[in-house]
Design an enzyme around this catalytic site. Structure first.
Site, mmCIF file in Angstrom:
data_model
loop_
_atom_site.group_PDB
_atom_site.id
_atom_site.type_symbol
_atom_site.label_atom_id
_atom_site.label_comp_id
_atom_site.label_asym_id
_atom_site.label_seq_id
_atom_site.Cartn_x
_atom_site.Cartn_y
_atom_site.Cartn_z
ATOM 1 N N HIS A 141 70.749 19.523 69.962
ATOM 2 C CA HIS A 141 71.950 18.765 69.634
ATOM 3 C C HIS A 141 72.778 19.488 68.582
ATOM 4 O O HIS A 141 72.236 19.971 67.584
ATOM 5 C CB HIS A 141 71.569 17.364 69.155
ATOM 6 C CG HIS A 141 71.251 16.465 70.303
ATOM 7 N ND1 HIS A 141 70.456 16.862 71.328
ATOM 8 C CD2 HIS A 141 71.650 15.202 70.589
ATOM 9 C CE1 HIS A 141 70.366 15.885 72.208
ATOM 10 N NE2 HIS A 141 71.075 14.856 71.781
ATOM 11 N N ARG A 396 66.855 16.544 81.164
ATOM 12 C CA ARG A 396 67.631 15.304 81.109
ATOM 13 C C ARG A 396 68.892 15.471 81.949
ATOM 14 O O ARG A 396 69.549 16.498 81.890
ATOM 15 C CB ARG A 396 68.020 14.960 79.667
ATOM 16 C CG ARG A 396 68.842 13.658 79.609
ATOM 17 C CD ARG A 396 69.063 13.166 78.194
ATOM 18 N NE ARG A 396 69.989 13.987 77.434
ATOM 19 C CZ ARG A 396 70.776 13.531 76.459
ATOM 20 N NH1 ARG A 396 70.731 12.253 76.118
ATOM 21 N NH2 ARG A 396 71.583 14.336 75.797
ATOM 22 N N GLU A 506 70.950 3.185 76.818
ATOM 23 C CA GLU A 506 71.746 3.570 75.658
ATOM 24 C C GLU A 506 73.082 2.852 75.524
ATOM 25 O O GLU A 506 73.964 3.316 74.814
ATOM 26 C CB GLU A 506 71.952 5.087 75.631
ATOM 27 C CG GLU A 506 72.450 5.692 76.921
ATOM 28 C CD GLU A 506 72.512 7.214 76.869
ATOM 29 O OE1 GLU A 506 72.601 7.778 75.789
ATOM 30 O OE2 GLU A 506 72.484 7.829 77.944
ATOM 31 N N ASP A 543 74.253 6.247 70.962
ATOM 32 C CA ASP A 543 75.242 5.758 71.915
ATOM 33 C C ASP A 543 75.322 4.237 71.896
ATOM 34 O O ASP A 543 76.388 3.660 72.054
ATOM 35 C CB ASP A 543 74.938 6.268 73.322
ATOM 36 C CG ASP A 543 75.529 7.652 73.514
ATOM 37 O OD1 ASP A 543 76.757 7.748 73.663
ATOM 38 O OD2 ASP A 543 74.770 8.631 73.454
ATOM 39 N N ARG A 581 66.718 9.478 68.317
ATOM 40 C CA ARG A 581 67.397 9.248 67.035
ATOM 41 C C ARG A 581 68.036 10.523 66.538
ATOM 42 O O ARG A 581 67.487 11.604 66.709
ATOM 43 C CB ARG A 581 66.363 8.865 65.966
ATOM 44 C CG ARG A 581 65.690 7.529 66.154
ATOM 45 C CD ARG A 581 64.597 7.409 65.085
ATOM 46 N NE ARG A 581 63.944 6.124 65.083
ATOM 47 C CZ ARG A 581 64.416 5.036 64.491
ATOM 48 N NH1 ARG A 581 65.556 5.077 63.866
ATOM 49 N NH2 ARG A 581 63.751 3.905 64.530
ATOM 50 N N ARG A 713 81.323 12.203 72.663
ATOM 51 C CA ARG A 713 79.890 11.980 72.458
ATOM 52 C C ARG A 713 79.662 11.368 71.085
ATOM 53 O O ARG A 713 80.488 11.482 70.176
ATOM 54 C CB ARG A 713 79.137 13.298 72.603
ATOM 55 C CG ARG A 713 79.329 13.890 73.985
ATOM 56 C CD ARG A 713 78.212 14.787 74.353
ATOM 57 N NE ARG A 713 77.006 14.085 74.654
ATOM 58 C CZ ARG A 713 76.295 14.251 75.782
ATOM 59 N NH1 ARG A 713 76.697 15.074 76.719
ATOM 60 N NH2 ARG A 713 75.175 13.606 75.951
HETATM 61 P P1 PGA Z 1 73.341 12.451 73.126
HETATM 62 O O1 PGA Z 1 72.779 12.273 71.654
HETATM 63 O O2 PGA Z 1 74.829 12.444 73.028
HETATM 64 O O3 PGA Z 1 72.789 13.756 73.533
HETATM 65 O O4 PGA Z 1 72.792 11.342 73.926
HETATM 66 C C1 PGA Z 1 73.407 11.473 70.780
HETATM 67 C C2 PGA Z 1 72.897 11.693 69.371
HETATM 68 O O5 PGA Z 1 71.904 12.362 69.164
HETATM 69 O O6 PGA Z 1 73.511 11.168 68.459
#
Ligand code: PGA
Length: 882
Positions: A141, A396, A506, A543, A581, A713
């Protein structure tokens, strides 16, 4: 004592700051350093509450010559990073210093004692630890702002601090370390802090492997060794040899959700890299063992295996080394696209484990336990945890991409329109196809490029054996058919369901329906036959918070987990909850121990998966000592949640939460979705638009490039609000909920009872408190003054700040405190000390955003870089990206 500890932190900050000052003076001259000092002085005065001081700072910054803007932002950014190094160093050195709350950072030895005192037998403790399955899932991420090359320098700086501190009797050694420190800080100053290009997913995966090589490879056996000693002390038993209570999985190169750069080809490459890296790391261990295990005495089993040779252990290890070398060469050849002619390669964990175990047993049988339990045991532990792939790679993909495959397929085969079918029709179709012996997908099917890519990923699943892959996660899952589709595609492409499948819930609606979806899924005999007795479900924290507001989302996550636990228990299925998280509060972040213990009772039954992302990987696992401590904290939390679970909430509290969440949700949605000024305000006042320029990760900031805020996002959404210090998503709505309740008779009392007796609620308040302490409405106001000139937007800004202030005072009332973070002075000080360094970055960021807008984005390369440095610097100052 504690005074001395803080002193050592302050000393180190001074040492590093002085060193940076000298480097900058060498580069840009003393005049420039004097300007930095002036800015720092003005910022400090501004923080004493003098309005004039703040204005002077702003005026000074606005008058700076354009050529100064980049170096000024760089200076403050680098200083903040050095302050972080000093703080991290301090925390690692004094591992029990107050972290988030005094006294709550767990220590495993104490916990084992406590469990013993509460009636758990020694056997039970050993069993619980031996059967524990915690999987920490490293993701790519994009929340790590610091470049890898700088992270390496920072780690080396940390080593220098250690060397200086431990060399008081050796002045020459300390002098050498100081010289090296100067060198490293100069290197850092002369290195661009912002990458020029985005990393590729393969770069990201390499970085993940580097964390294993540089830190976990050492921390894992150390952790087992400590655990072993503790168990021996408290329970009189040892940890089983192959126990692996904490393992690592990865999303780097596997998470394709909204990231078109992660392709089947990339995933294959990353899987091979894992094999190659693993072989390379094991070879280092095996070479050491081959050197050291020169003993002759063996048991008969080993003798029978190697024959009558003078140095039987070395002989066995020599054979093993040859195989591991072949494995490394094979993986390299595959990566280079060459053919490989060499000998047999290692495919499974057991092929590596068994010969080492034979050595171990033999040494013990002949009385050489001390030797068996040294380096050899460490290697066995590594094999148990890292296997032959280092991590298991998760995949994923969004539910919509699988539905697209079905839509094209049903269309081309003239079976109807999958998208228009009801959920029941879809399930019936998918189950029948799962049972059917004939293939559904035509051999030479001409499908869209997107669908081909989706199917190619299933081909990767088909070609891999069980040890390399973790879980297949379906993002934005909402129905049983989303899971059945993936099962069917696995079967179609690979002939079997090749890996566990987990839906990721989510959004608020999906969380509310999670229990029901899994209930309906498990009730399908066709599905049960496929998955047996295990089900994994992922909960998406950020999310859902973006969708519903933090308070409503937190409550929905809690209830979803309760429902899932109940459903799985009823169906006799072992549930593993996977928590998605992030690091910041708005994305479900917080200290791992508190987070785990605030989950519903029964939800952590010895097993748990949780994501570790971006900068949190560095904070928690970047160095062996810190990683060791993080593993201890996880082990404690899971042990405690399993053996001494938190109490069930009272029915009355549940009713309270329902009402609070409802009010907060309405208030949140009323602003974020229904106020027509909200999106224009967000766009005008935050650096959202400019964030996309920061090349932090391989994935785009939006799910769809043409979309609005709804496709943004969660990470950039939070990041943008964090940069201007309003931190809005994590608190909006909560003030209304609490204030309304407190005005009613008995309201405050019940909220305080929940605070004291219900870990879920207590932790929620702790996190909110920390978040509000990092927020700063004055700064947010400054951005507004600089960047917004429409009266209706300004009016909205005013209302938002009013809500913030209201929550601030309500929270103090709930906490019975005069000010925030009263009970955690270290955190408060850390924020206060950093503020004068962050303020100039805010001032310059607003200025640069304005210039960028005036120029329609066509500012000079240096100004554009300066803008990016302000973002990185603010993130460093707050120790969170977003
Ligand atoms: P994602 O993660 O957008 O990959 O679902 C969100 C986040 O970690 O805040």
């Amino acid at each position: 004592m504690s005074h001395d500890l803080h002193e050592s932190l302050r000393d180190n900050v001074r040492v590093l700051g002085d060193c940076l000052g000298r480097t900058i003076a060498d580069d840009l001259g003393p005049g420039f350093v004097a300007r930095i000092e002036t800015i720092r002085g003005l910022a400090k005065r501004g923080r004493t509450g003098e309005q004039a001081g703040q204005q002077e700072l702003i005026d000074y910054l606005r008058r700076l010559p354009e050529t100064d803007l980049l170096p000024v932002t760089r200076a403050f950014n680098q200083f903040l990073n050095l302050a972080n190094i000093a703080e991290q160093h301090y925390r690692a050195r004094f591992r029990r210093v107050e972290d988030y709350k005094p006294g709550v950072q767990p220590v495993l030895g104490e916990l084992l004692e406590r469990a013993r005192n509460e009636g758990h037998s020694p056997r039970k403790l050993v069993e619980t630890l031996a059967n524990m399955r915690v999987e920490l899932v490293l993701t790519a991420h994009p929340t790590e702002v610091i470049r890898r090359t700088l992270i390496q320098k920072y780690d080396a700086i940390d080593d220098c601090l250690t060397a200086i501190e431990s060399s008081s009797e050796y002045p020459e050694r300390a002098a050498r370390a100081r010289g090296r420190l100067e060198e490293l800080i100069s290197q850092a100053w002369h290195t661009d802090e912002i990458r020029h290009d985005r990393p590729t997913p393969v770069d990201e995966a390499k970085w993940g492997f580097a964390v294993i090589e540089n830190s976990l490879w050492q921390a894992v056996p150390d952790f087992h060794r400590d655990l072993d000693n503790l168990l021996l002390e408290t329970a009189g038993e040892r940890l089983p040899l192959d126990a692996a209570p904490i393992r690592y999985a990865s999303w780097m190169g596997g998470d394709r959700d909204g990231n078109p750069n992660v392709t089947a080809k990339v995933t294959r490459e990353v899987l091979l890299l894992g094999r190659w890296m693993a072989a390379d790391l094991y070879l280092r261990d095996l070479e050491q063992l081959k050197t050291e295990l020169s003993m002759w005495s063996t048991n008969s089993a080993l003798r029978a295996e190697v024959g009558n040779v003078a140095e039987p252990y070395r002989e066995l290890l020599k054979r093993l080394v040859a195989k591991v070398e072949a494995t490394r060469d094979w993986a390299k050849a595959q990566l280079d696209g060459r053919s490989f002619e060499g000998g047999p390669v290692i495919e499974t964990r057991d092929q590596l484990y068994a010969p080492l175990l034979a050595c171990y047993r033999s040494l013990c049988d002949v009385g050489l336990d001390t030797i068996a339990n040294g380096v050899l045991l460490d290697t066995l532990r590594r094999v148990a945890v890292f296997g032959v792939t280092l991590t298991k790679l998760d995949l994923r993909q969004e539910a919509g991409r699988h539905a697209l495959v079905m839509e094209e397929l049903t269309h081309d085969l003239k079976l109807g329109n999958y998208r228009e079918w009801s959920e029941e029709q879809r399930q019936a179709f998918l189950l029948a196809e799962l049972e059917s012996a004939r293939p559904l997908i035509p051999r030479r099917w001409e499908c869209s490029a997107e669908t081909r890519e989706t199917l190619d990923t299933f081909a990767v699943v088909a070609s891999e054996y069980g040890e390399a892959l973790g879980t297949y996660i379906i993002s934005m899952a909402g129905q049983p058919s989303d899971v059945l589709t993936v099962a069917l595609l696995m079967k179609e492409v690979g002939g079997r369901v090749g890996m566990p499948i987990a839906p990721l819930f989510e959004t608020l609606d999906d969380l509310n329906r999670a229990g029901d979806v899994i209930e309906r899924l498990l009730a399908l005999p066709g599905y049960r036959q496929l998955v047996g007795k295990r089900q994994e479900v992922m909960i998406g924290y950020s999310d859902s918070a973006k969708d519903a507001g933090q308070l409503a989302a937190a409550w929905a996550q809690y209830r979803a987990q309760e429902a899932l636990v109940e459903v799985c228990e009823r169906h006799g299925v072992n549930l593993t909850l996977f928590h998605g998280r992030g690091g910041t509060v708005g994305r479900g972040g917080g200290p791992s121990h508190a987070a785990i213990l605030s989950q519903p009772p029964g939800s952590v039954n010895g097993s748990l998966r949780v994501t570790e992302q971006g900068e949190m990987i560095r904070f928690k696992f970047g160095q062996p000592d810190i990683a060791l401590r993080s593993m201890e904290i996880y082990a404690c939390a899971v042990l405690e949640a399993s053996l001494l679970p938190p109490p069930k909430p009272k029915a009355e509290w549940r009713g309270e939460m329902d009402r609070l969440a409802d009010t907060a949700h309405n208030a949140y949605v009323g602003v974020v979705r229904q106020d027509p000024d909200f999106v224009p305000y967000f766009r005008a006042v935050t650096p959202e638009g400019a964030l996309g320029r920061l090349p932090l990760g391989s994935r785009p900031t939006k799910r769809r490039q043409d979309g609005g805020v709804e496709t943004l996002r969660a990470i950039p959404w939070i990041f943008a609000w964090t940069q201007i210090r309003l931190m809005l998503p994590a608190w909006l709505g909560t003030g209304e909920a609490f204030a309304g309740r407190i005005e009613e008779p008995g309201g405050l009392e019940v909220i305080q009872e929940m605070r004291d007796q219900w870990p879920f609620f207590g932790t929620y308040l702790d996190m909110l408190e920390m978040l509000l302490a990092k927020a700063d409405v004055e700064i947010a106001t400054y951005y507004e003054h600089r960047l917004v000139d429409e009266p209706s937007l300004e009016a909205l800004g005013g209302r938002l700040r009013e809500r913030f202030r209201r929550l601030h005072s309500v929270l103090l009332e709930v906490l019975e405190q005069e000010e925030l973070l009263e009970k955690t002075p270290l955190i408060r000080q850390a924020i206060e000390v950093r503020n004068p360094y962050i303020d100039p970055l805010h001032g310059l960021q607003a200025e640069l955003l304005q210039r960028n807008r005036d120029a329609d984005g066509a500012i000079s390369a240096d100004l554009s870089r300066a803008l990016m440095v302000t973002m990185a610097g603010i993130a460093a100052g707050l120790r969170n990206t977003g």
